[in-house]
Design a protein around this motif. Structure first.
Motif, short mmCIF file in Angstrom:
data_model
loop_
_atom_site.label_atom_id
_atom_site.label_comp_id
_atom_site.label_asym_id
_atom_site.label_seq_id
_atom_site.Cartn_x
_atom_site.Cartn_y
_atom_site.Cartn_z
N ILE A 46 0.85 -1.19 0.00
CA ILE A 46 0.00 0.00 0.00
C ILE A 46 0.89 1.24 0.00
O ILE A 46 1.85 1.32 0.77
CB ILE A 46 -0.92 0.01 1.24
CG1 ILE A 46 -1.80 -1.24 1.25
CG2 ILE A 46 -1.76 1.29 1.28
CD1 ILE A 46 -2.55 -1.46 2.55
N LEU A 47 0.54 2.21 -0.85
CA LEU A 47 1.22 3.50 -0.86
C LEU A 47 0.28 4.53 -0.25
O LEU A 47 -0.89 4.62 -0.63
CB LEU A 47 1.60 3.92 -2.28
CG LEU A 47 2.31 5.28 -2.39
CD1 LEU A 47 3.68 5.23 -1.69
CD2 LEU A 47 2.46 5.70 -3.84
N VAL A 48 0.79 5.30 0.71
CA VAL A 48 0.02 6.36 1.35
C VAL A 48 0.66 7.69 0.96
O VAL A 48 1.86 7.88 1.13
CB VAL A 48 -0.02 6.22 2.88
CG1 VAL A 48 -0.89 7.29 3.50
CG2 VAL A 48 -0.49 4.83 3.28
N TYR B 166 1.81 -1.59 -6.53
CA TYR B 166 1.01 -1.42 -5.31
C TYR B 166 -0.38 -2.00 -5.51
O TYR B 166 -0.97 -1.87 -6.58
CB TYR B 166 0.90 0.07 -4.95
CG TYR B 166 2.20 0.63 -4.43
CD1 TYR B 166 2.54 0.52 -3.09
CD2 TYR B 166 3.11 1.23 -5.28
CE1 TYR B 166 3.75 1.00 -2.60
CE2 TYR B 166 4.33 1.72 -4.81
CZ TYR B 166 4.63 1.61 -3.47
OH TYR B 166 5.82 2.08 -3.00
N ASP B 167 -0.88 -2.60 -4.45
CA ASP B 167 -2.23 -3.15 -4.46
C ASP B 167 -3.27 -2.06 -4.20
O ASP B 167 -4.42 -2.18 -4.63
CB ASP B 167 -2.37 -4.23 -3.38
CG ASP B 167 -1.42 -5.38 -3.62
OD1 ASP B 167 -1.49 -5.99 -4.71
OD2 ASP B 167 -0.60 -5.67 -2.73
N LEU B 168 -2.87 -1.00 -3.49
CA LEU B 168 -3.79 0.06 -3.12
C LEU B 168 -3.00 1.35 -2.91
O LEU B 168 -1.86 1.31 -2.44
CB LEU B 168 -4.52 -0.32 -1.83
CG LEU B 168 -5.67 0.56 -1.37
CD1 LEU B 168 -6.83 0.50 -2.37
CD2 LEU B 168 -6.17 0.11 0.00
N VAL B 169 -3.64 2.48 -3.24
CA VAL B 169 -3.04 3.80 -3.02
C VAL B 169 -4.03 4.63 -2.23
O VAL B 169 -5.16 4.82 -2.67
CB VAL B 169 -2.72 4.50 -4.37
CG1 VAL B 169 -2.11 5.87 -4.12
CG2 VAL B 169 -1.80 3.64 -5.23
N LEU B 170 -3.62 5.09 -1.06
CA LEU B 170 -4.42 6.01 -0.26
C LEU B 170 -3.83 7.40 -0.49
O LEU B 170 -2.68 7.65 -0.13
CB LEU B 170 -4.36 5.66 1.22
CG LEU B 170 -4.85 4.27 1.59
CD1 LEU B 170 -4.60 4.00 3.07
CD2 LEU B 170 -6.31 4.12 1.28
#
Length: 144
Positions: free
Chosen positions: A24-26, A67-71
């Protein structure tokens, strides 16, 4: 079960450990948000960046595993979350679909129109750990 006074079993709710560790990238320009989200999303592999330009550098790096998800914070100094999203739509549309926007409000009419036009999830600040984990779990489950 846990044992309480008088040897009476007391049910204890334990947080479920994810079956798979996701990447995950924040992206947020507030360091306190970055630190809190990174802590809350353990044991996932969480990377943090404080601006949109650094986010795009990581997200578009051809040598990166992805990445699986980016917040991503919607409103940041310099490059906004909207700018990051539009760049991803052009250069890596599969990643644009994985973006969850974080926002503290303060919407302009442009931001309202943008949010009305995209299907991405929105996480409203301030959010609690339970809500954050639920949103991440839902999005990662959808993408599985």
């Amino acid at each position: 079960l846990s044992w309480g006074e008088g040897d009476t079993p007391v049910p204890v709710m334990r947080e479920e450990t994810p079956k798979r560790v996701h990447r995950i990238l924040v992206v947020d320009d507030e360091t306190a948000i970055l630190a809190a989200v990174e802590r809350a999303l353990r044991p996932h592999r969480v990377d943090v960046v404080s601006n949109g330009a650094d986010a795009l550098e990581r997200l578009l790096d051809p040598d990166d595993e992805g990445y699986d998800l980016v917040l991503c914070d919607l409103i940041m100094n310099g490059m906004s979350g909207i700018d990051v999203f539009h760049t991803l739509q052009k250069k890596a549309p599969e990643l644009a679909e994985r973006v969850v926007f974080m926002t503290g409000g303060g919407f302009t009419s442009d931001i309202r129109h943008f949010l009305a036009d995209v299907d991405n999830s929105i996480l409203h600040k301030p959010f609690d750990v339970k809500t954050l984990r639920w949103m991440v779990s839902q999005r990662l489950h959808e993408d599985a």
